[in-house]
Design a protein around this motif. Sequence first.
Motif, PDB file in Angstrom:
ATOM      1  N   TYR A 112       1.746  -1.499  33.923  1.00 21.53           N
ATOM      2  CA  TYR A 112       3.613  -1.392  33.719  1.00 21.53           C
ATOM      3  C   TYR A 112       3.045  -2.938  32.589  1.00 21.53           C
ATOM      4  CZ  TYR A 112       7.887  -2.298  34.139  1.00 21.53           C
ATOM      5  OH  TYR A 112       9.499  -2.992  33.238  1.00 21.53           O
ATOM      6  N   PRO A 113       2.451  -3.922  33.558  1.00 20.89           N
ATOM      7  CA  PRO A 113       2.999  -5.494  33.697  1.00 20.89           C
ATOM      8  C   PRO A 113       1.973  -5.499  32.158  1.00 20.89           C
ATOM      9  CG  PRO A 113       2.066  -4.555  35.731  1.00 20.89           C
ATOM     10  CD  PRO A 113       1.941  -3.734  35.423  1.00 20.89           C
ATOM     11  N   THR A 114       0.865  -4.921  32.224  1.00 21.73           N
ATOM     12  CA  THR A 114       0.010  -5.250  31.170  1.00 21.73           C
ATOM     13  C   THR A 114       0.396  -4.994  29.622  1.00 21.73           C
ATOM     14  OG1 THR A 114      -1.895  -4.079  32.465  1.00 21.73           O
ATOM     15  CG2 THR A 114      -2.650  -4.103  29.694  1.00 21.73           C
ATOM     16  N   VAL A 115       1.132  -4.025  29.627  1.00 24.87           N
ATOM     17  CA  VAL A 115       2.210  -3.680  29.234  1.00 24.87           C
ATOM     18  C   VAL A 115       3.236  -4.271  28.525  1.00 24.87           C
ATOM     19  CG1 VAL A 115       3.760  -1.901  27.704  1.00 24.87           C
ATOM     20  CG2 VAL A 115       1.825  -0.590  28.831  1.00 24.87           C
ATOM     21  N   THR A 116       3.901  -5.170  29.294  1.00 31.50           N
ATOM     22  CA  THR A 116       5.022  -5.839  28.780  1.00 31.50           C
ATOM     23  C   THR A 116       4.532  -7.143  28.790  1.00 31.50           C
ATOM     24  OG1 THR A 116       4.554  -6.804  31.165  1.00 31.50           O
ATOM     25  CG2 THR A 116       6.376  -4.907  30.712  1.00 31.50           C
ATOM     26  N   ILE A 117       3.261  -7.971  29.351  1.00 31.13           N
ATOM     27  CA  ILE A 117       2.625  -9.226  28.731  1.00 31.13           C
ATOM     28  C   ILE A 117       2.238  -8.870  27.783  1.00 31.13           C
ATOM     29  CG2 ILE A 117       0.581 -10.534  28.670  1.00 31.13           C
ATOM     30  CD1 ILE A 117       0.423  -9.815  32.188  1.00 31.13           C
ATOM     31  N   LEU A 118       1.293  -7.716  26.809  1.00 30.01           N
ATOM     32  CA  LEU A 118       0.860  -6.978  25.254  1.00 30.01           C
ATOM     33  C   LEU A 118       2.657  -6.993  24.562  1.00 30.01           C
ATOM     34  CD1 LEU A 118      -1.531  -4.770  25.690  1.00 30.01           C
ATOM     35  CD2 LEU A 118      -1.427  -7.364  25.156  1.00 30.01           C
ATOM     36  N   LEU A 119       3.304  -6.195  25.038  1.00 33.14           N
ATOM     37  CA  LEU A 119       4.283  -6.786  24.250  1.00 33.14           C
ATOM     38  C   LEU A 119       5.225  -7.869  23.944  1.00 33.14           C
ATOM     39  CD1 LEU A 119       6.906  -3.675  25.426  1.00 33.14           C
ATOM     40  CD2 LEU A 119       6.499  -3.647  23.719  1.00 33.14           C
ATOM     41  N   GLY A 120       5.163  -8.692  24.916  1.00 28.39           N
ATOM     42  CA  GLY A 120       5.967 -10.808  24.572  1.00 28.39           C
ATOM     43  C   GLY A 120       4.619 -11.320  23.399  1.00 28.39           C
ATOM     44  N   VAL A 121       3.220 -11.569  23.789  1.00 30.91           N
ATOM     45  CA  VAL A 121       2.414 -11.540  22.655  1.00 30.91           C
ATOM     46  C   VAL A 121       2.566 -11.181  21.432  1.00 30.91           C
ATOM     47  CG1 VAL A 121       0.260 -11.886  22.129  1.00 30.91           C
ATOM     48  CG2 VAL A 121       0.812 -12.111  24.542  1.00 30.91           C
TER      49      VAL A 121
END
Length: 359
Positions: free
Chosen positions: A225-234
């Motif tokens: 979950y946090p991995t996906v959210t960080i990649l979405l932000g990038v």
Amino acid sequence: MEQAVACSFFLFCIPSIKPGIELKGGVQITFETPVLMNAVVLEQAVMDEGFIEYTVKTYVLGETNVAEIEIGHSEEILNVENSYRDFLTNYDLYSQKQYELLIVKSSNASYTHLENEVNELRNKLIQNRNDFEEYSVFFLGVKANLPQDVDAIKPNVEDLYSRIISSYRTNIISKLNPHIDYTSYSFKLINPSLSEIFVEKIQSVMILAGVLMAITVYIMFRDVYPTVTILLGVLFDVLFALGAMGLLGIPLSLASIAAILMLVGYSVDTNILLTIRVLKRGVNNPRDSAHDAMKTGLMLTFTGILSFLALFLVSQITNIATYQTISLVVLFGLFGDLFATWLLNAVLILHRAEGVKNA
């Protein structure tokens, strides 16, 4: 909702991004002129001379007046470059196969397949020779008589290629001469083959950076979950920057790609700061943790904005295009990071943290 609208707008702008001269190949001529020329008048003159892809800039650098013209390669010179690269590849293979054939013949082994390969490569070299004889008519006005023996043709083709490139350069300068009064000039030619190497290396670096970033983030949090959210932000930051490039007419160049890589680093920093503060240290009081992370993150982002704003002002004073490109791309990306991190990712991370707290 606001993020979706902004993302859609910048996605609409991205297709208008054009590759810079480093990525598509071309020539860059920089003239030192007695007086500062009118860029609009000079651009019209370049267009009247039949050039299709070009950019024109005039500026003052110190006490020197400069006119800078970038011109994309013509289809004819692209054909020459492709044929020359093809010839060098074929010639090297031909020499290698001839050597192998000589070894096999001395060992009394079967060599029919090697003879076929050698003959096929010889035919390709003959076609390359014929192509260059046609190019010599177009660029030099006279047909070059290249040797019939392809074994000894390489020095002649190399010499003819050099003369064609020299003629191409002379032709461009002769077309521009009537329109520019200059004291000196520099001529920079970027071959399409070199541009293709740039593109291949850049693609490899971007893919590798994305994969390593995803792996590193996942190892840190052991959670998708946090991995996906960080990649979405990038991803949002990069799309924001690319959209701004399309909107402002900033070409995709080595400078803009370097700026995007810098931006990825900034984006990962702020998003990891938020995620660590909320999911690892602030599970009991996620909203307060998010507020503290926001204060630190905004200070980091605005410090970056001020730094690149200063770089942009320097680029305006010195007329250094690389500084201008890097500063503008990163500035727009950092503004996008404010939305992506604190209006998108913060909401997603808080939702996850409060779900864990209430579980």
